[in-house]
Design an enzyme around this catalytic site. Sequence first.
Site, PDB file in Angstrom:
ATOM      1  N   GLU A 168      31.820  30.064   9.775  1.00 41.21           N
ATOM      2  CA  GLU A 168      31.736  31.446  10.242  1.00 41.21           C
ATOM      3  C   GLU A 168      32.732  32.378   9.543  1.00 41.21           C
ATOM      4  OE1 GLU A 168      31.810  31.323  14.547  1.00 41.21           O
ATOM      5  OE2 GLU A 168      29.830  30.398  14.612  1.00 41.21           O
ATOM      6  N   GLU A 308      24.966  25.440  14.538  1.00 41.17           N
ATOM      7  CA  GLU A 308      25.508  25.634  15.888  1.00 41.17           C
ATOM      8  C   GLU A 308      24.515  26.447  16.709  1.00 41.17           C
ATOM      9  OE1 GLU A 308      29.398  27.220  16.566  1.00 41.17           O
ATOM     10  OE2 GLU A 308      30.299  26.147  14.886  1.00 41.17           O
TER      11      GLU A 308
END
Length: 514
Positions: A168, A308
């Site tokens: 991320e 995720e």
Amino acid sequence: MKITIDKNAKTTPTDFSWQFGIGNDHAFQLHRKDVCAHVKTVHDELGMRYIRFHGIFDDDMLCIQRLSDYKPFGNIPCSNRVTETNFNQIADVFNNVLACGMKPFVELSFMPGALASGKKTGIRYQNNITQPISLEAWAAFIKKFILFLKDYYGEAEIRQWYFEVWNEPDLSIFFKGSQSDYFRFYAATAKAVKSVDAQLQIGGPSSSACLWIDDFVNYCRKNSVPFDFISTHHYPGDAFGNSFSMRDAFKMMSIVKSAAKSGKALSDVMQEMFFKPDIYKKWDKGILARMDEKAAAKAGDKPLFITEWNSMAVFASPAHDEKYAAAFIVKSCMDLKNRIKGYMFWCCSDIYEEQFMLGRPFHGGFGLINNCGIPKPNFYAFKLLSRLYPQRLDLSYKSSGDVECAAFTDGEKLQILVYSQSMDYTKNDETKIQLEINFAAKAVMAQYIDDAHCNPKKEWLQMGAPDILRPAQITEIQSRTSLTKESIPFTAEHGHTQIALTLRTNDIVLLSLS
């Protein structure tokens, strides 16, 4: 509500992309015997094959140590240049993964302190999120790491692994830099990996909320940067599942002040601060499927991995321990359309320290298995999905309200999966359902996830919600909440079967007709 199912309908392969793998906190945790037991359980019982985790290069993994890291020597001139690189701790983790029957989905993160341009860290376990002081030094380190893997595990083995660059990078809590900084960082990393073995599979951008995909693809193609797959993440809501304002900030301060006076437990305070069901009920049902579709279109001809996902990115949410999460999993997996290579749930275990390492048995952690080793309703959702037959019937009915249905066949027998999924945590409606199938059943077995089945939190509460469960209590809860089959009434005549069901909001039932 009436649902009619045609056993002769066209079929498509059942989508099992969720079995590709799962995530789990950070690398250091895989030294733990209990965490490894949880990983082995999701492999053995759910069929998950790969595991991804953060921080294989964090300083707690000891891959680069400097003389200056020992404080008495920290002020000696040049002590920071006396170093040793060693991947033994990483090998121990990967060995544990392989012993569980899984393979690593290797997230190349975070920055070893010895290579870092700064000291900024992101979360509880002090992961360095800065860029390298030198891309050349970072690339040399990555090359050395891949050479180690090739020598230790063999070329054939690591060619089955996947290598993902960072986590991320679009969020400041995980990467100190811009999008262009990450793209340059990715390019240096990917080229270093490929310089050792061009057949190793590498990709990114490992972004949140399906961001940066088209920019990443365009950058790589324009600059001849290798990428074998696209990876990204998504949850309903933003990074915390909420939108925060100054009013929220003042409210949090009030909550903390009150908790400090009353002695309220951290788990309860976290829930009070972050869990906001009035917001969640406004989320669009099926939002992940729409994000998947857009992400797959942007990925083009490259495999797409959602590395995720979960029902919400809210730590200490009671929904994670309850049937709400199970119904969300079933709905999300039923919305898949064989367009994603790997749909990797976050995460395996409630032994988890990204924010806090909370000790209460049911504290709203992201995991499928709680910190005592007790499978939660979300675990049993995947357990049901693992039992589905290989072909899914193309049903013509349109879902009505919360209730949806899917049907499956092995060529002879039938399964019918009925679930009542809602984003409204407080909702508790009852729906009566009449199923009619052009199949002459001789027996109908049902497996439920509801308030009375696969509900370990309920058993814990009935024990008085102890902060620590004794081994005998753990065994008792597990024995009372495992997934079971039971025979249910039905009528079968003239080649048709009728079944009456009653579901409440977020209940799930899998019917097996034989």
